[in-house]
Design an enzyme around this catalytic site. Structure first.
Site, PDB file in Angstrom:
ATOM      1  N   GLN A   1       0.851  -1.197   0.000  1.00 46.42           N
ATOM      2  CA  GLN A   1       0.000   0.000   0.000  1.00 46.42           C
ATOM      3  C   GLN A   1       0.887   1.249   0.000  1.00 46.42           C
ATOM      4  O   GLN A   1       1.795   1.373   0.838  1.00 46.42           O
ATOM      5  CB  GLN A   1      -0.925   0.012   1.224  1.00 46.42           C
ATOM      6  CG  GLN A   1      -1.908   1.191   1.188  1.00 46.42           C
ATOM      7  CD  GLN A   1      -2.924   1.163   2.326  1.00 46.42           C
ATOM      8  OE1 GLN A   1      -2.905   0.280   3.193  1.00 46.42           O
ATOM      9  NE2 GLN A   1      -3.815   2.148   2.319  1.00 46.42           N
TER      10      GLN A   1
ATOM     11  N   HIS B   1      -8.601   2.431  -0.943  1.00 49.60           N
ATOM     12  CA  HIS B   1      -8.976   2.421  -2.362  1.00 49.60           C
ATOM     13  C   HIS B   1      -9.071   0.987  -2.845  1.00 49.60           C
ATOM     14  O   HIS B   1      -8.233   0.150  -2.520  1.00 49.60           O
ATOM     15  CB  HIS B   1      -7.983   3.223  -3.222  1.00 49.60           C
ATOM     16  CG  HIS B   1      -6.546   2.879  -2.988  1.00 49.60           C
ATOM     17  ND1 HIS B   1      -5.848   3.358  -1.904  1.00 49.60           N
ATOM     18  CD2 HIS B   1      -5.678   2.112  -3.685  1.00 49.60           C
ATOM     19  CE1 HIS B   1      -4.610   2.891  -1.945  1.00 49.60           C
ATOM     20  NE2 HIS B   1      -4.484   2.121  -3.016  1.00 49.60           N
TER      21      HIS B   1
HETATM   22  P1  5GP Z   1      -1.581   1.222  -3.592  1.00 54.57           P
HETATM   23  O1  5GP Z   1      -0.207   0.715  -3.914  1.00 54.57           O
HETATM   24  O2  5GP Z   1      -1.581   2.190  -2.429  1.00 54.57           O
HETATM   25  O3  5GP Z   1      -2.590   0.119  -3.434  1.00 54.57           O
HETATM   26  O4  5GP Z   1      -2.061   1.995  -4.869  1.00 54.57           O
HETATM   27  C1  5GP Z   1      -1.981   3.377  -5.045  1.00 54.57           C
HETATM   28  C2  5GP Z   1      -2.362   3.650  -6.475  1.00 54.57           C
HETATM   29  O5  5GP Z   1      -2.573   5.041  -6.624  1.00 54.57           O
HETATM   30  C3  5GP Z   1      -1.282   3.246  -7.482  1.00 54.57           C
HETATM   31  O6  5GP Z   1      -1.822   2.311  -8.406  1.00 54.57           O
HETATM   32  C4  5GP Z   1      -0.898   4.563  -8.144  1.00 54.57           C
HETATM   33  O7  5GP Z   1      -0.621   4.434  -9.530  1.00 54.57           O
HETATM   34  C5  5GP Z   1      -2.118   5.433  -7.889  1.00 54.57           C
HETATM   35  N1  5GP Z   1      -1.837   6.852  -7.801  1.00 54.57           N
HETATM   36  C6  5GP Z   1      -0.833   7.440  -7.099  1.00 54.57           C
HETATM   37  N2  5GP Z   1      -0.899   8.778  -7.215  1.00 54.57           N
HETATM   38  C7  5GP Z   1      -1.948   9.051  -8.026  1.00 54.57           C
HETATM   39  C8  5GP Z   1      -2.517  10.274  -8.526  1.00 54.57           C
HETATM   40  O8  5GP Z   1      -2.066  11.391  -8.252  1.00 54.57           O
HETATM   41  N3  5GP Z   1      -3.600  10.159  -9.332  1.00 54.57           N
HETATM   42  C9  5GP Z   1      -4.136   8.935  -9.654  1.00 54.57           C
HETATM   43  N4  5GP Z   1      -5.201   8.946 -10.466  1.00 54.57           N
HETATM   44  N5  5GP Z   1      -3.630   7.778  -9.204  1.00 54.57           N
HETATM   45  C10 5GP Z   1      -2.560   7.826  -8.394  1.00 54.57           C
END
Ligand code: 5GP
Ligand code: ZN
Length: 115
Positions: A95, A101
């Site tokens: 994460q 999300h």
């Molecule tokens: P995690 O690794 O926390 O499950 O996923 C975070 C997700 O947020 C990643 O897939 C990354 O590409 C996405 N993400 C990070 N920053 C931004 C942003 O500024 N805008 C959007 N639309 N997605 C983002």
């Protein structure tokens, strides 16, 4: 409640632009900026909840709404042959953004087990 330093709270407030796919009073869905599949959409509660480990019994309805929204978007995106839903929870799961999300991924085949 929102966290002024949180990236996704800033997206909810419109301080950072996003490609919105769905919105109601509780939920926002937008395209992932670094897509890992032809369809890669993030479905988030507007309320700041850091991780799935922080979801309370009182938020069960909200958690259900995330899944139902993902199902609806999957249908709209034509993902009849399948899709994957992922919550990465805390550091061992990778994460990176600490605002809950749900990843909706589709448009290609996925392997199992995940990396
Ligand atoms: P995690 O690794 O926390 O499950 O996923 C975070 C997700 O947020 C990643 O897939 C990354 O590409 C996405 N993400 C990070 N920053 C931004 C942003 O500024 N805008 C959007 N639309 N997605 C983002
Ligand atoms: Zn937040």
């Amino acid at each position: 409640m929102q966290d002024p330093n949180c990236l996704f709270c800033k997206i909810v407030k419109g301080e950072i632009p996003s490609n919105k796919v769905f919105e109601n009073k509780d939920i926002l869905a937008f395209s992932d900026v670094n897509p890992q599949a032809p369809v890669h959409i993030l479905i988030i509660p507007k309320e700041h909840i850091p991780t799935i480990a922080d979801i309370s019994e009182a938020q069960a309805g909200l958690a259900g709404q995330l899944v139902l929204t993902a199902k609806q978007i999957a249908a709209e995106q034509g993902l009849e042959s399948g899709f994957r839903l992922v919550f990465n929870c805390q550091k061992d799961a990778g994460q990176e953004v600490f605002h809950v999300h749900l990843h909706l991924l589709g448009g290609r085949k996925f392997s199992w087990p995940p990396g």
